[in-house]
Design a protein around this motif. Structure first.
Motif, PDB file in Angstrom:
ATOM      1  N   HIS A   7      38.518  30.419  40.832  1.00  0.00           N
ATOM      2  CA  HIS A   7      37.832  31.551  40.229  1.00  0.00           C
ATOM      3  C   HIS A   7      36.553  31.078  39.565  1.00  0.00           C
ATOM      4  O   HIS A   7      36.574  30.286  38.642  1.00  0.00           O
ATOM      5  N   ALA A   8      35.433  31.559  40.074  1.00  0.00           N
ATOM      6  CA  ALA A   8      34.144  31.251  39.464  1.00  0.00           C
ATOM      7  C   ALA A   8      33.752  32.420  38.564  1.00  0.00           C
ATOM      8  O   ALA A   8      34.464  33.402  38.444  1.00  0.00           O
ATOM      9  N   SER A   9      32.619  32.317  37.921  1.00  0.00           N
ATOM     10  CA  SER A   9      32.137  33.383  37.053  1.00  0.00           C
ATOM     11  C   SER A   9      31.561  34.494  37.912  1.00  0.00           C
ATOM     12  O   SER A   9      30.473  34.369  38.465  1.00  0.00           O
ATOM     13  N   ALA A  10      32.309  35.588  38.057  1.00  0.00           N
ATOM     14  CA  ALA A  10      31.909  36.669  38.948  1.00  0.00           C
ATOM     15  C   ALA A  10      30.761  37.464  38.342  1.00  0.00           C
ATOM     16  O   ALA A  10      30.556  37.486  37.131  1.00  0.00           O
TER      17      ALA A  10
ATOM     18  N   THR B   1      36.111  43.543  41.423  1.00  0.00           N
ATOM     19  CA  THR B   1      35.102  42.519  41.185  1.00  0.00           C
ATOM     20  C   THR B   1      34.004  42.574  42.236  1.00  0.00           C
ATOM     21  O   THR B   1      34.272  42.794  43.418  1.00  0.00           O
TER      22      THR B   1
ATOM     23  N   GLY C 115      30.729  40.167  43.563  1.00  0.00           N
ATOM     24  CA  GLY C 115      30.172  38.828  43.430  1.00  0.00           C
ATOM     25  C   GLY C 115      29.507  38.338  44.697  1.00  0.00           C
ATOM     26  O   GLY C 115      29.200  39.121  45.606  1.00  0.00           O
TER      27      GLY C 115
ATOM     28  N   GLU D   7      34.663  33.964  43.750  1.00  0.00           N
ATOM     29  CA  GLU D   7      34.247  34.784  42.616  1.00  0.00           C
ATOM     30  C   GLU D   7      35.058  36.067  42.508  1.00  0.00           C
ATOM     31  O   GLU D   7      35.372  36.517  41.402  1.00  0.00           O
TER      32      GLU D   7
END
Length: 275
Positions: A24-27, A262, A264, A269
């Motif tokens: 999980h990256a910063s979406a 989300t 991204g 993300e």
């Protein structure tokens, strides 16, 4: 030119090399409802709701503590031209899209074990552009629905005409997977938005009881509208029952849960299972 699905064998491949499932990256933007409010900390999130019970935070999450519950009954007062209980991002710029952009979307949807098939579809997620000045109405560029067949279906609408009408819109549908009540269904879509042959769609799917991403759609071709410079699209999620605009169906109410919506730039993300 219409969207062209790739081979069934290709569509059934397990996702390899995209990202670990728990990555999980910063979406760019995520609606996870972890602050316990139906706006998920986004004051510009909008709601199409008739009643206090239409949209509520619920403690049945995909991850974390909370999700959003959308509830609709036959006979509910119509909102925004239809029988619906939806959240929308009309005023949230970071979710807007238009032809020429490539965007990843992730979200999870839960249908209770008591969910019953109906003779008419239930629309649970929409990518919706607003109208150009020369248009009287506008179809979504794409929407995800539960079909009477018990399948998840992605419907895609496109038009290369500067001013769309009901007669100029091209419609394509993809059946993605079997609907399994009592489970969270995870989706990731990559849209290369285009009103011409440059467009493409890739989609992946899993359930929380049967984890392991499967590719369920790969298609190329037009997937949105030839809009003017002022027009963009936004997102809607919840429940929309078009048939109830004109009469009853076999079911009298619908309840759907969404979590981890989300937007991204990569699979990792927007992975809704990551929380």
């Amino acid at each position: 030119m219409s969207l062209k699905p790739m081979s069934v064998a290709m569509a059934a491949l397990t996702v390899v090399g995209l990202a670990p499932v728990n990555a999980h990256a910063s979406a760019a933007l995520r609606f996870g409802y972890e602050n316990g409010t139906k706006s998920s900390g986004q004051p510009k999130l909008g709601f199409n709701e008739c009643c206090q019970t239409s949209i509520q935070v619920d403690d049945l999450p995909r991850t974390g503590r909370y999700a959003i519950r959308s509830h609709l009954k036959y006979g509910d007062k119509m909102v925004a031209g239809g029988t619906r209980a939806e959240s929308h991002t009309l005023d949230i710029k970071d979710t807007h899209f238009r032809s020429g952009e490539t965007v990843y979307y992730g979200f999870s949807i839960y249908l209770a074990s008591t969910w019953q098939n109906d003779s008419r579809e239930d629309i649970v997620f929409q990518w919706k552009p607003w109208r150009d000045k020369c248009e009287t109405d506008k179809s979504p560029s794409a929407f995800l629905s539960v079909q009477p067949s018990g399948k998840w279906r992605l419907r895609v609408n496109s038009d290369g005409s500067p001013c769309s009408t009901a007669d100029t819109v091209h419609k394509t549908s993809f059946d993605l997977a079997e609907v399994k009540p009592g489970q969270w269904h995870d989706f990731v879509f990559k849209f290369k938005w285009s009103h011409d042959s440059q467009g493409s769609i890739d989609g992946w799917y899993q359930t929380h009881k049967n984890p392991g991403w499967r590719k369920v759609v790969t298609a190329t071709g037009p997937n949105t509208f030839n809009d003017d410079a002022t027009t963009q699209g936004y997102l809607k999620w919840g429940i929309y029952k078009p048939a109830w605009n004109t009469g009853p169906t076999e079911v009298e109410s619908r309840t759907v849960f969404h979590d981890n919506i989300t937007v991204g730039t990569s699979f990792s993300e927007v992975n809704p299972a990551a929380g």
